[in-house]
Design a protein around this motif. Sequence first.
Motif, PDB file in Angstrom:
ATOM      1  N   GLU A   1     118.734  41.491  18.806  1.00  0.00           N
ATOM      2  CA  GLU A   1     118.573  43.245  18.220  1.00  0.00           C
ATOM      3  C   GLU A   1     117.610  43.525  19.571  1.00  0.00           C
ATOM      4  O   GLU A   1     117.986  45.276  19.450  1.00  0.00           O
ATOM      5  CB  GLU A   1     116.941  42.854  17.517  1.00  0.00           C
TER       6      GLU A   1
ATOM      7  N   ARG B   1     106.200  44.080  19.446  1.00  0.00           N
ATOM      8  CA  ARG B   1     106.460  44.807  18.882  1.00  0.00           C
ATOM      9  C   ARG B   1     107.536  46.140  20.086  1.00  0.00           C
ATOM     10  O   ARG B   1     106.163  46.235  20.634  1.00  0.00           O
ATOM     11  CB  ARG B   1     105.569  45.752  17.827  1.00  0.00           C
TER      12      ARG B   1
ATOM     13  N   THR C   1     108.760  41.939  15.831  1.00  0.00           N
ATOM     14  CA  THR C   1     109.868  40.714  16.619  1.00  0.00           C
ATOM     15  C   THR C   1     109.476  39.510  15.741  1.00  0.00           C
ATOM     16  O   THR C   1     110.416  38.607  15.649  1.00  0.00           O
ATOM     17  CB  THR C   1     109.597  40.718  18.145  1.00  0.00           C
TER      18      THR C   1
ATOM     19  N   ASP D   1     107.965  37.318  16.962  1.00  0.00           N
ATOM     20  CA  ASP D   1     107.391  36.869  18.131  1.00  0.00           C
ATOM     21  C   ASP D   1     105.948  36.914  19.018  1.00  0.00           C
ATOM     22  O   ASP D   1     105.783  38.037  19.118  1.00  0.00           O
ATOM     23  CB  ASP D   1     108.648  37.105  19.797  1.00  0.00           C
TER      24      ASP D   1
END
Length: 508
Positions: free
Chosen positions: A309, A357, A385, A387
């Motif tokens: 992405e 983000r 994300t 993450d």
Amino acid sequence: MGTSHTLWELVARRAALTPDRPVLLQGDRVLTFGELHTRAERVAAGLYGLGVRAGSVVAWQLPTRIETVLLSLALARLGAVQSPVIPFYRDREVGFALRESKADYFAVPGEWRGFDHASMAHRLSLGLPRPLLVLNAYEDLPDGDPAVLPPPLADGSSVRWIYWTSGTTSDPRGVLHTDRSLIAAGGCLAHALRLTPADVGSIAFPYAHIGGPDYLIMLLLYGFPAVLFEHFAMPGALAEYRRHGVTVAGGSTAFYSMFLAEQRKDPSTPVIPTLRLLAGGGAPKPPEVYHAVVRELGCQLTHGYGMTEVPMITMGAPDDTVPNLATTEGRPPKAMSVRITDAEGKPVPTGEDGEIRLRGEAVCQGYLDPSATAAAFDGEGYLITGDLGHLTASGHLVLTGRLKDVIIRKGENISAKEIEDLLHTHPGVAEAAVIGLPDAERGERVCAVLELHPGTSPLTLPEVTTHLRTAGLATYKLPEQVEVVEAMPRNETLRKILKYRLRERFGG
């Protein structure tokens, strides 16, 4: 070179600046920037003769070859929407990509590495709402007179690329990119690595991966060549690295480990004498791997953070400090806004862990599935994300795991990455993956899966916990289970460890 709005504009500018300088090296073949432009335009004319137009959807599943780059650039010249598919995918993933993208054309390599891609393409075409035009694009690309072509499109902000996230337990997702988002990512990568026209790079991963155009854009911006590897395997690939005098290599953490393994066979002789930099991303990098590369390979290592992405989020710079290079993923470029938030999406203080983000030009436009797009972005346009990490006072990003990779044991959150980094400091451990497994008493138990260096005796649970205690790991984070495997299950692109396979194997 100034700002380019489209990939084709970048190709034309570089061809005008340094037409005779090499760009792609493969075996005995050398393609210059001028030839790249001329030949891609002829391929575009051949595709135009077959009916490909601006907006036509062309899927391609091709190995990393000069012809693959030419075809992709020809499609960029036409303004087609291209959907690269990793060559190792088979009927399920490929059929899904063809259906979801509504592809009109499908370029394949015929029979490649023992598998008949052309037969699969024709087989899949029968199940589609309308038949595909299947092109064999391994060696004989379409050819035509560029005089038939309309002028190149000047709009770089329309969706022209559909990349596929690697499916694990579900179907892959089609990620939408523009020329501008890819150029933004490739430009940031080139700037961070401080490369020069004297460098020789290498593409050892599938060109169909999002890293393909990322890397090509870097070549076009800085005017240096790269060696292409149709099939990467050690030690066979070393001859090509040496032959072309590669100065920059890498791909991901798994590639670093492969170079180290070769170097350890004869520590007295540099495995690639010209190598000055390993660079990559796509998977976590334990600090010990950084130190081993610098110490044993005698070159610098810069690691970054990216995803399908957002191909380039942060990247380590070769002139950064040792602690930053070893323990962080580098800094984001000015055009990338990184926000660390709590579970409600509110920013957290510097140094505090939270969800990552992202907002910036290198961020994708979303997904083919509008509902997936709506769920992926917050109200301020930041990509969520999944993450976890934190920003340091100097603006460096530290990754600490993924939301789904957090193990919740008796109500306490445990980071798998923290344990993995400590396991990598054990001299017998080649690879480590820490997973949470269902446990009736604890909710989840911590399981350490280890791949050991050759000749290492199997490590027991007491030996592992003793090592982790000595390294300072808190008692509540210690593994309750240790499994030793001959080889970690990995994907075929950047060789990421597939933890879901480990959970399936050991979770019973």
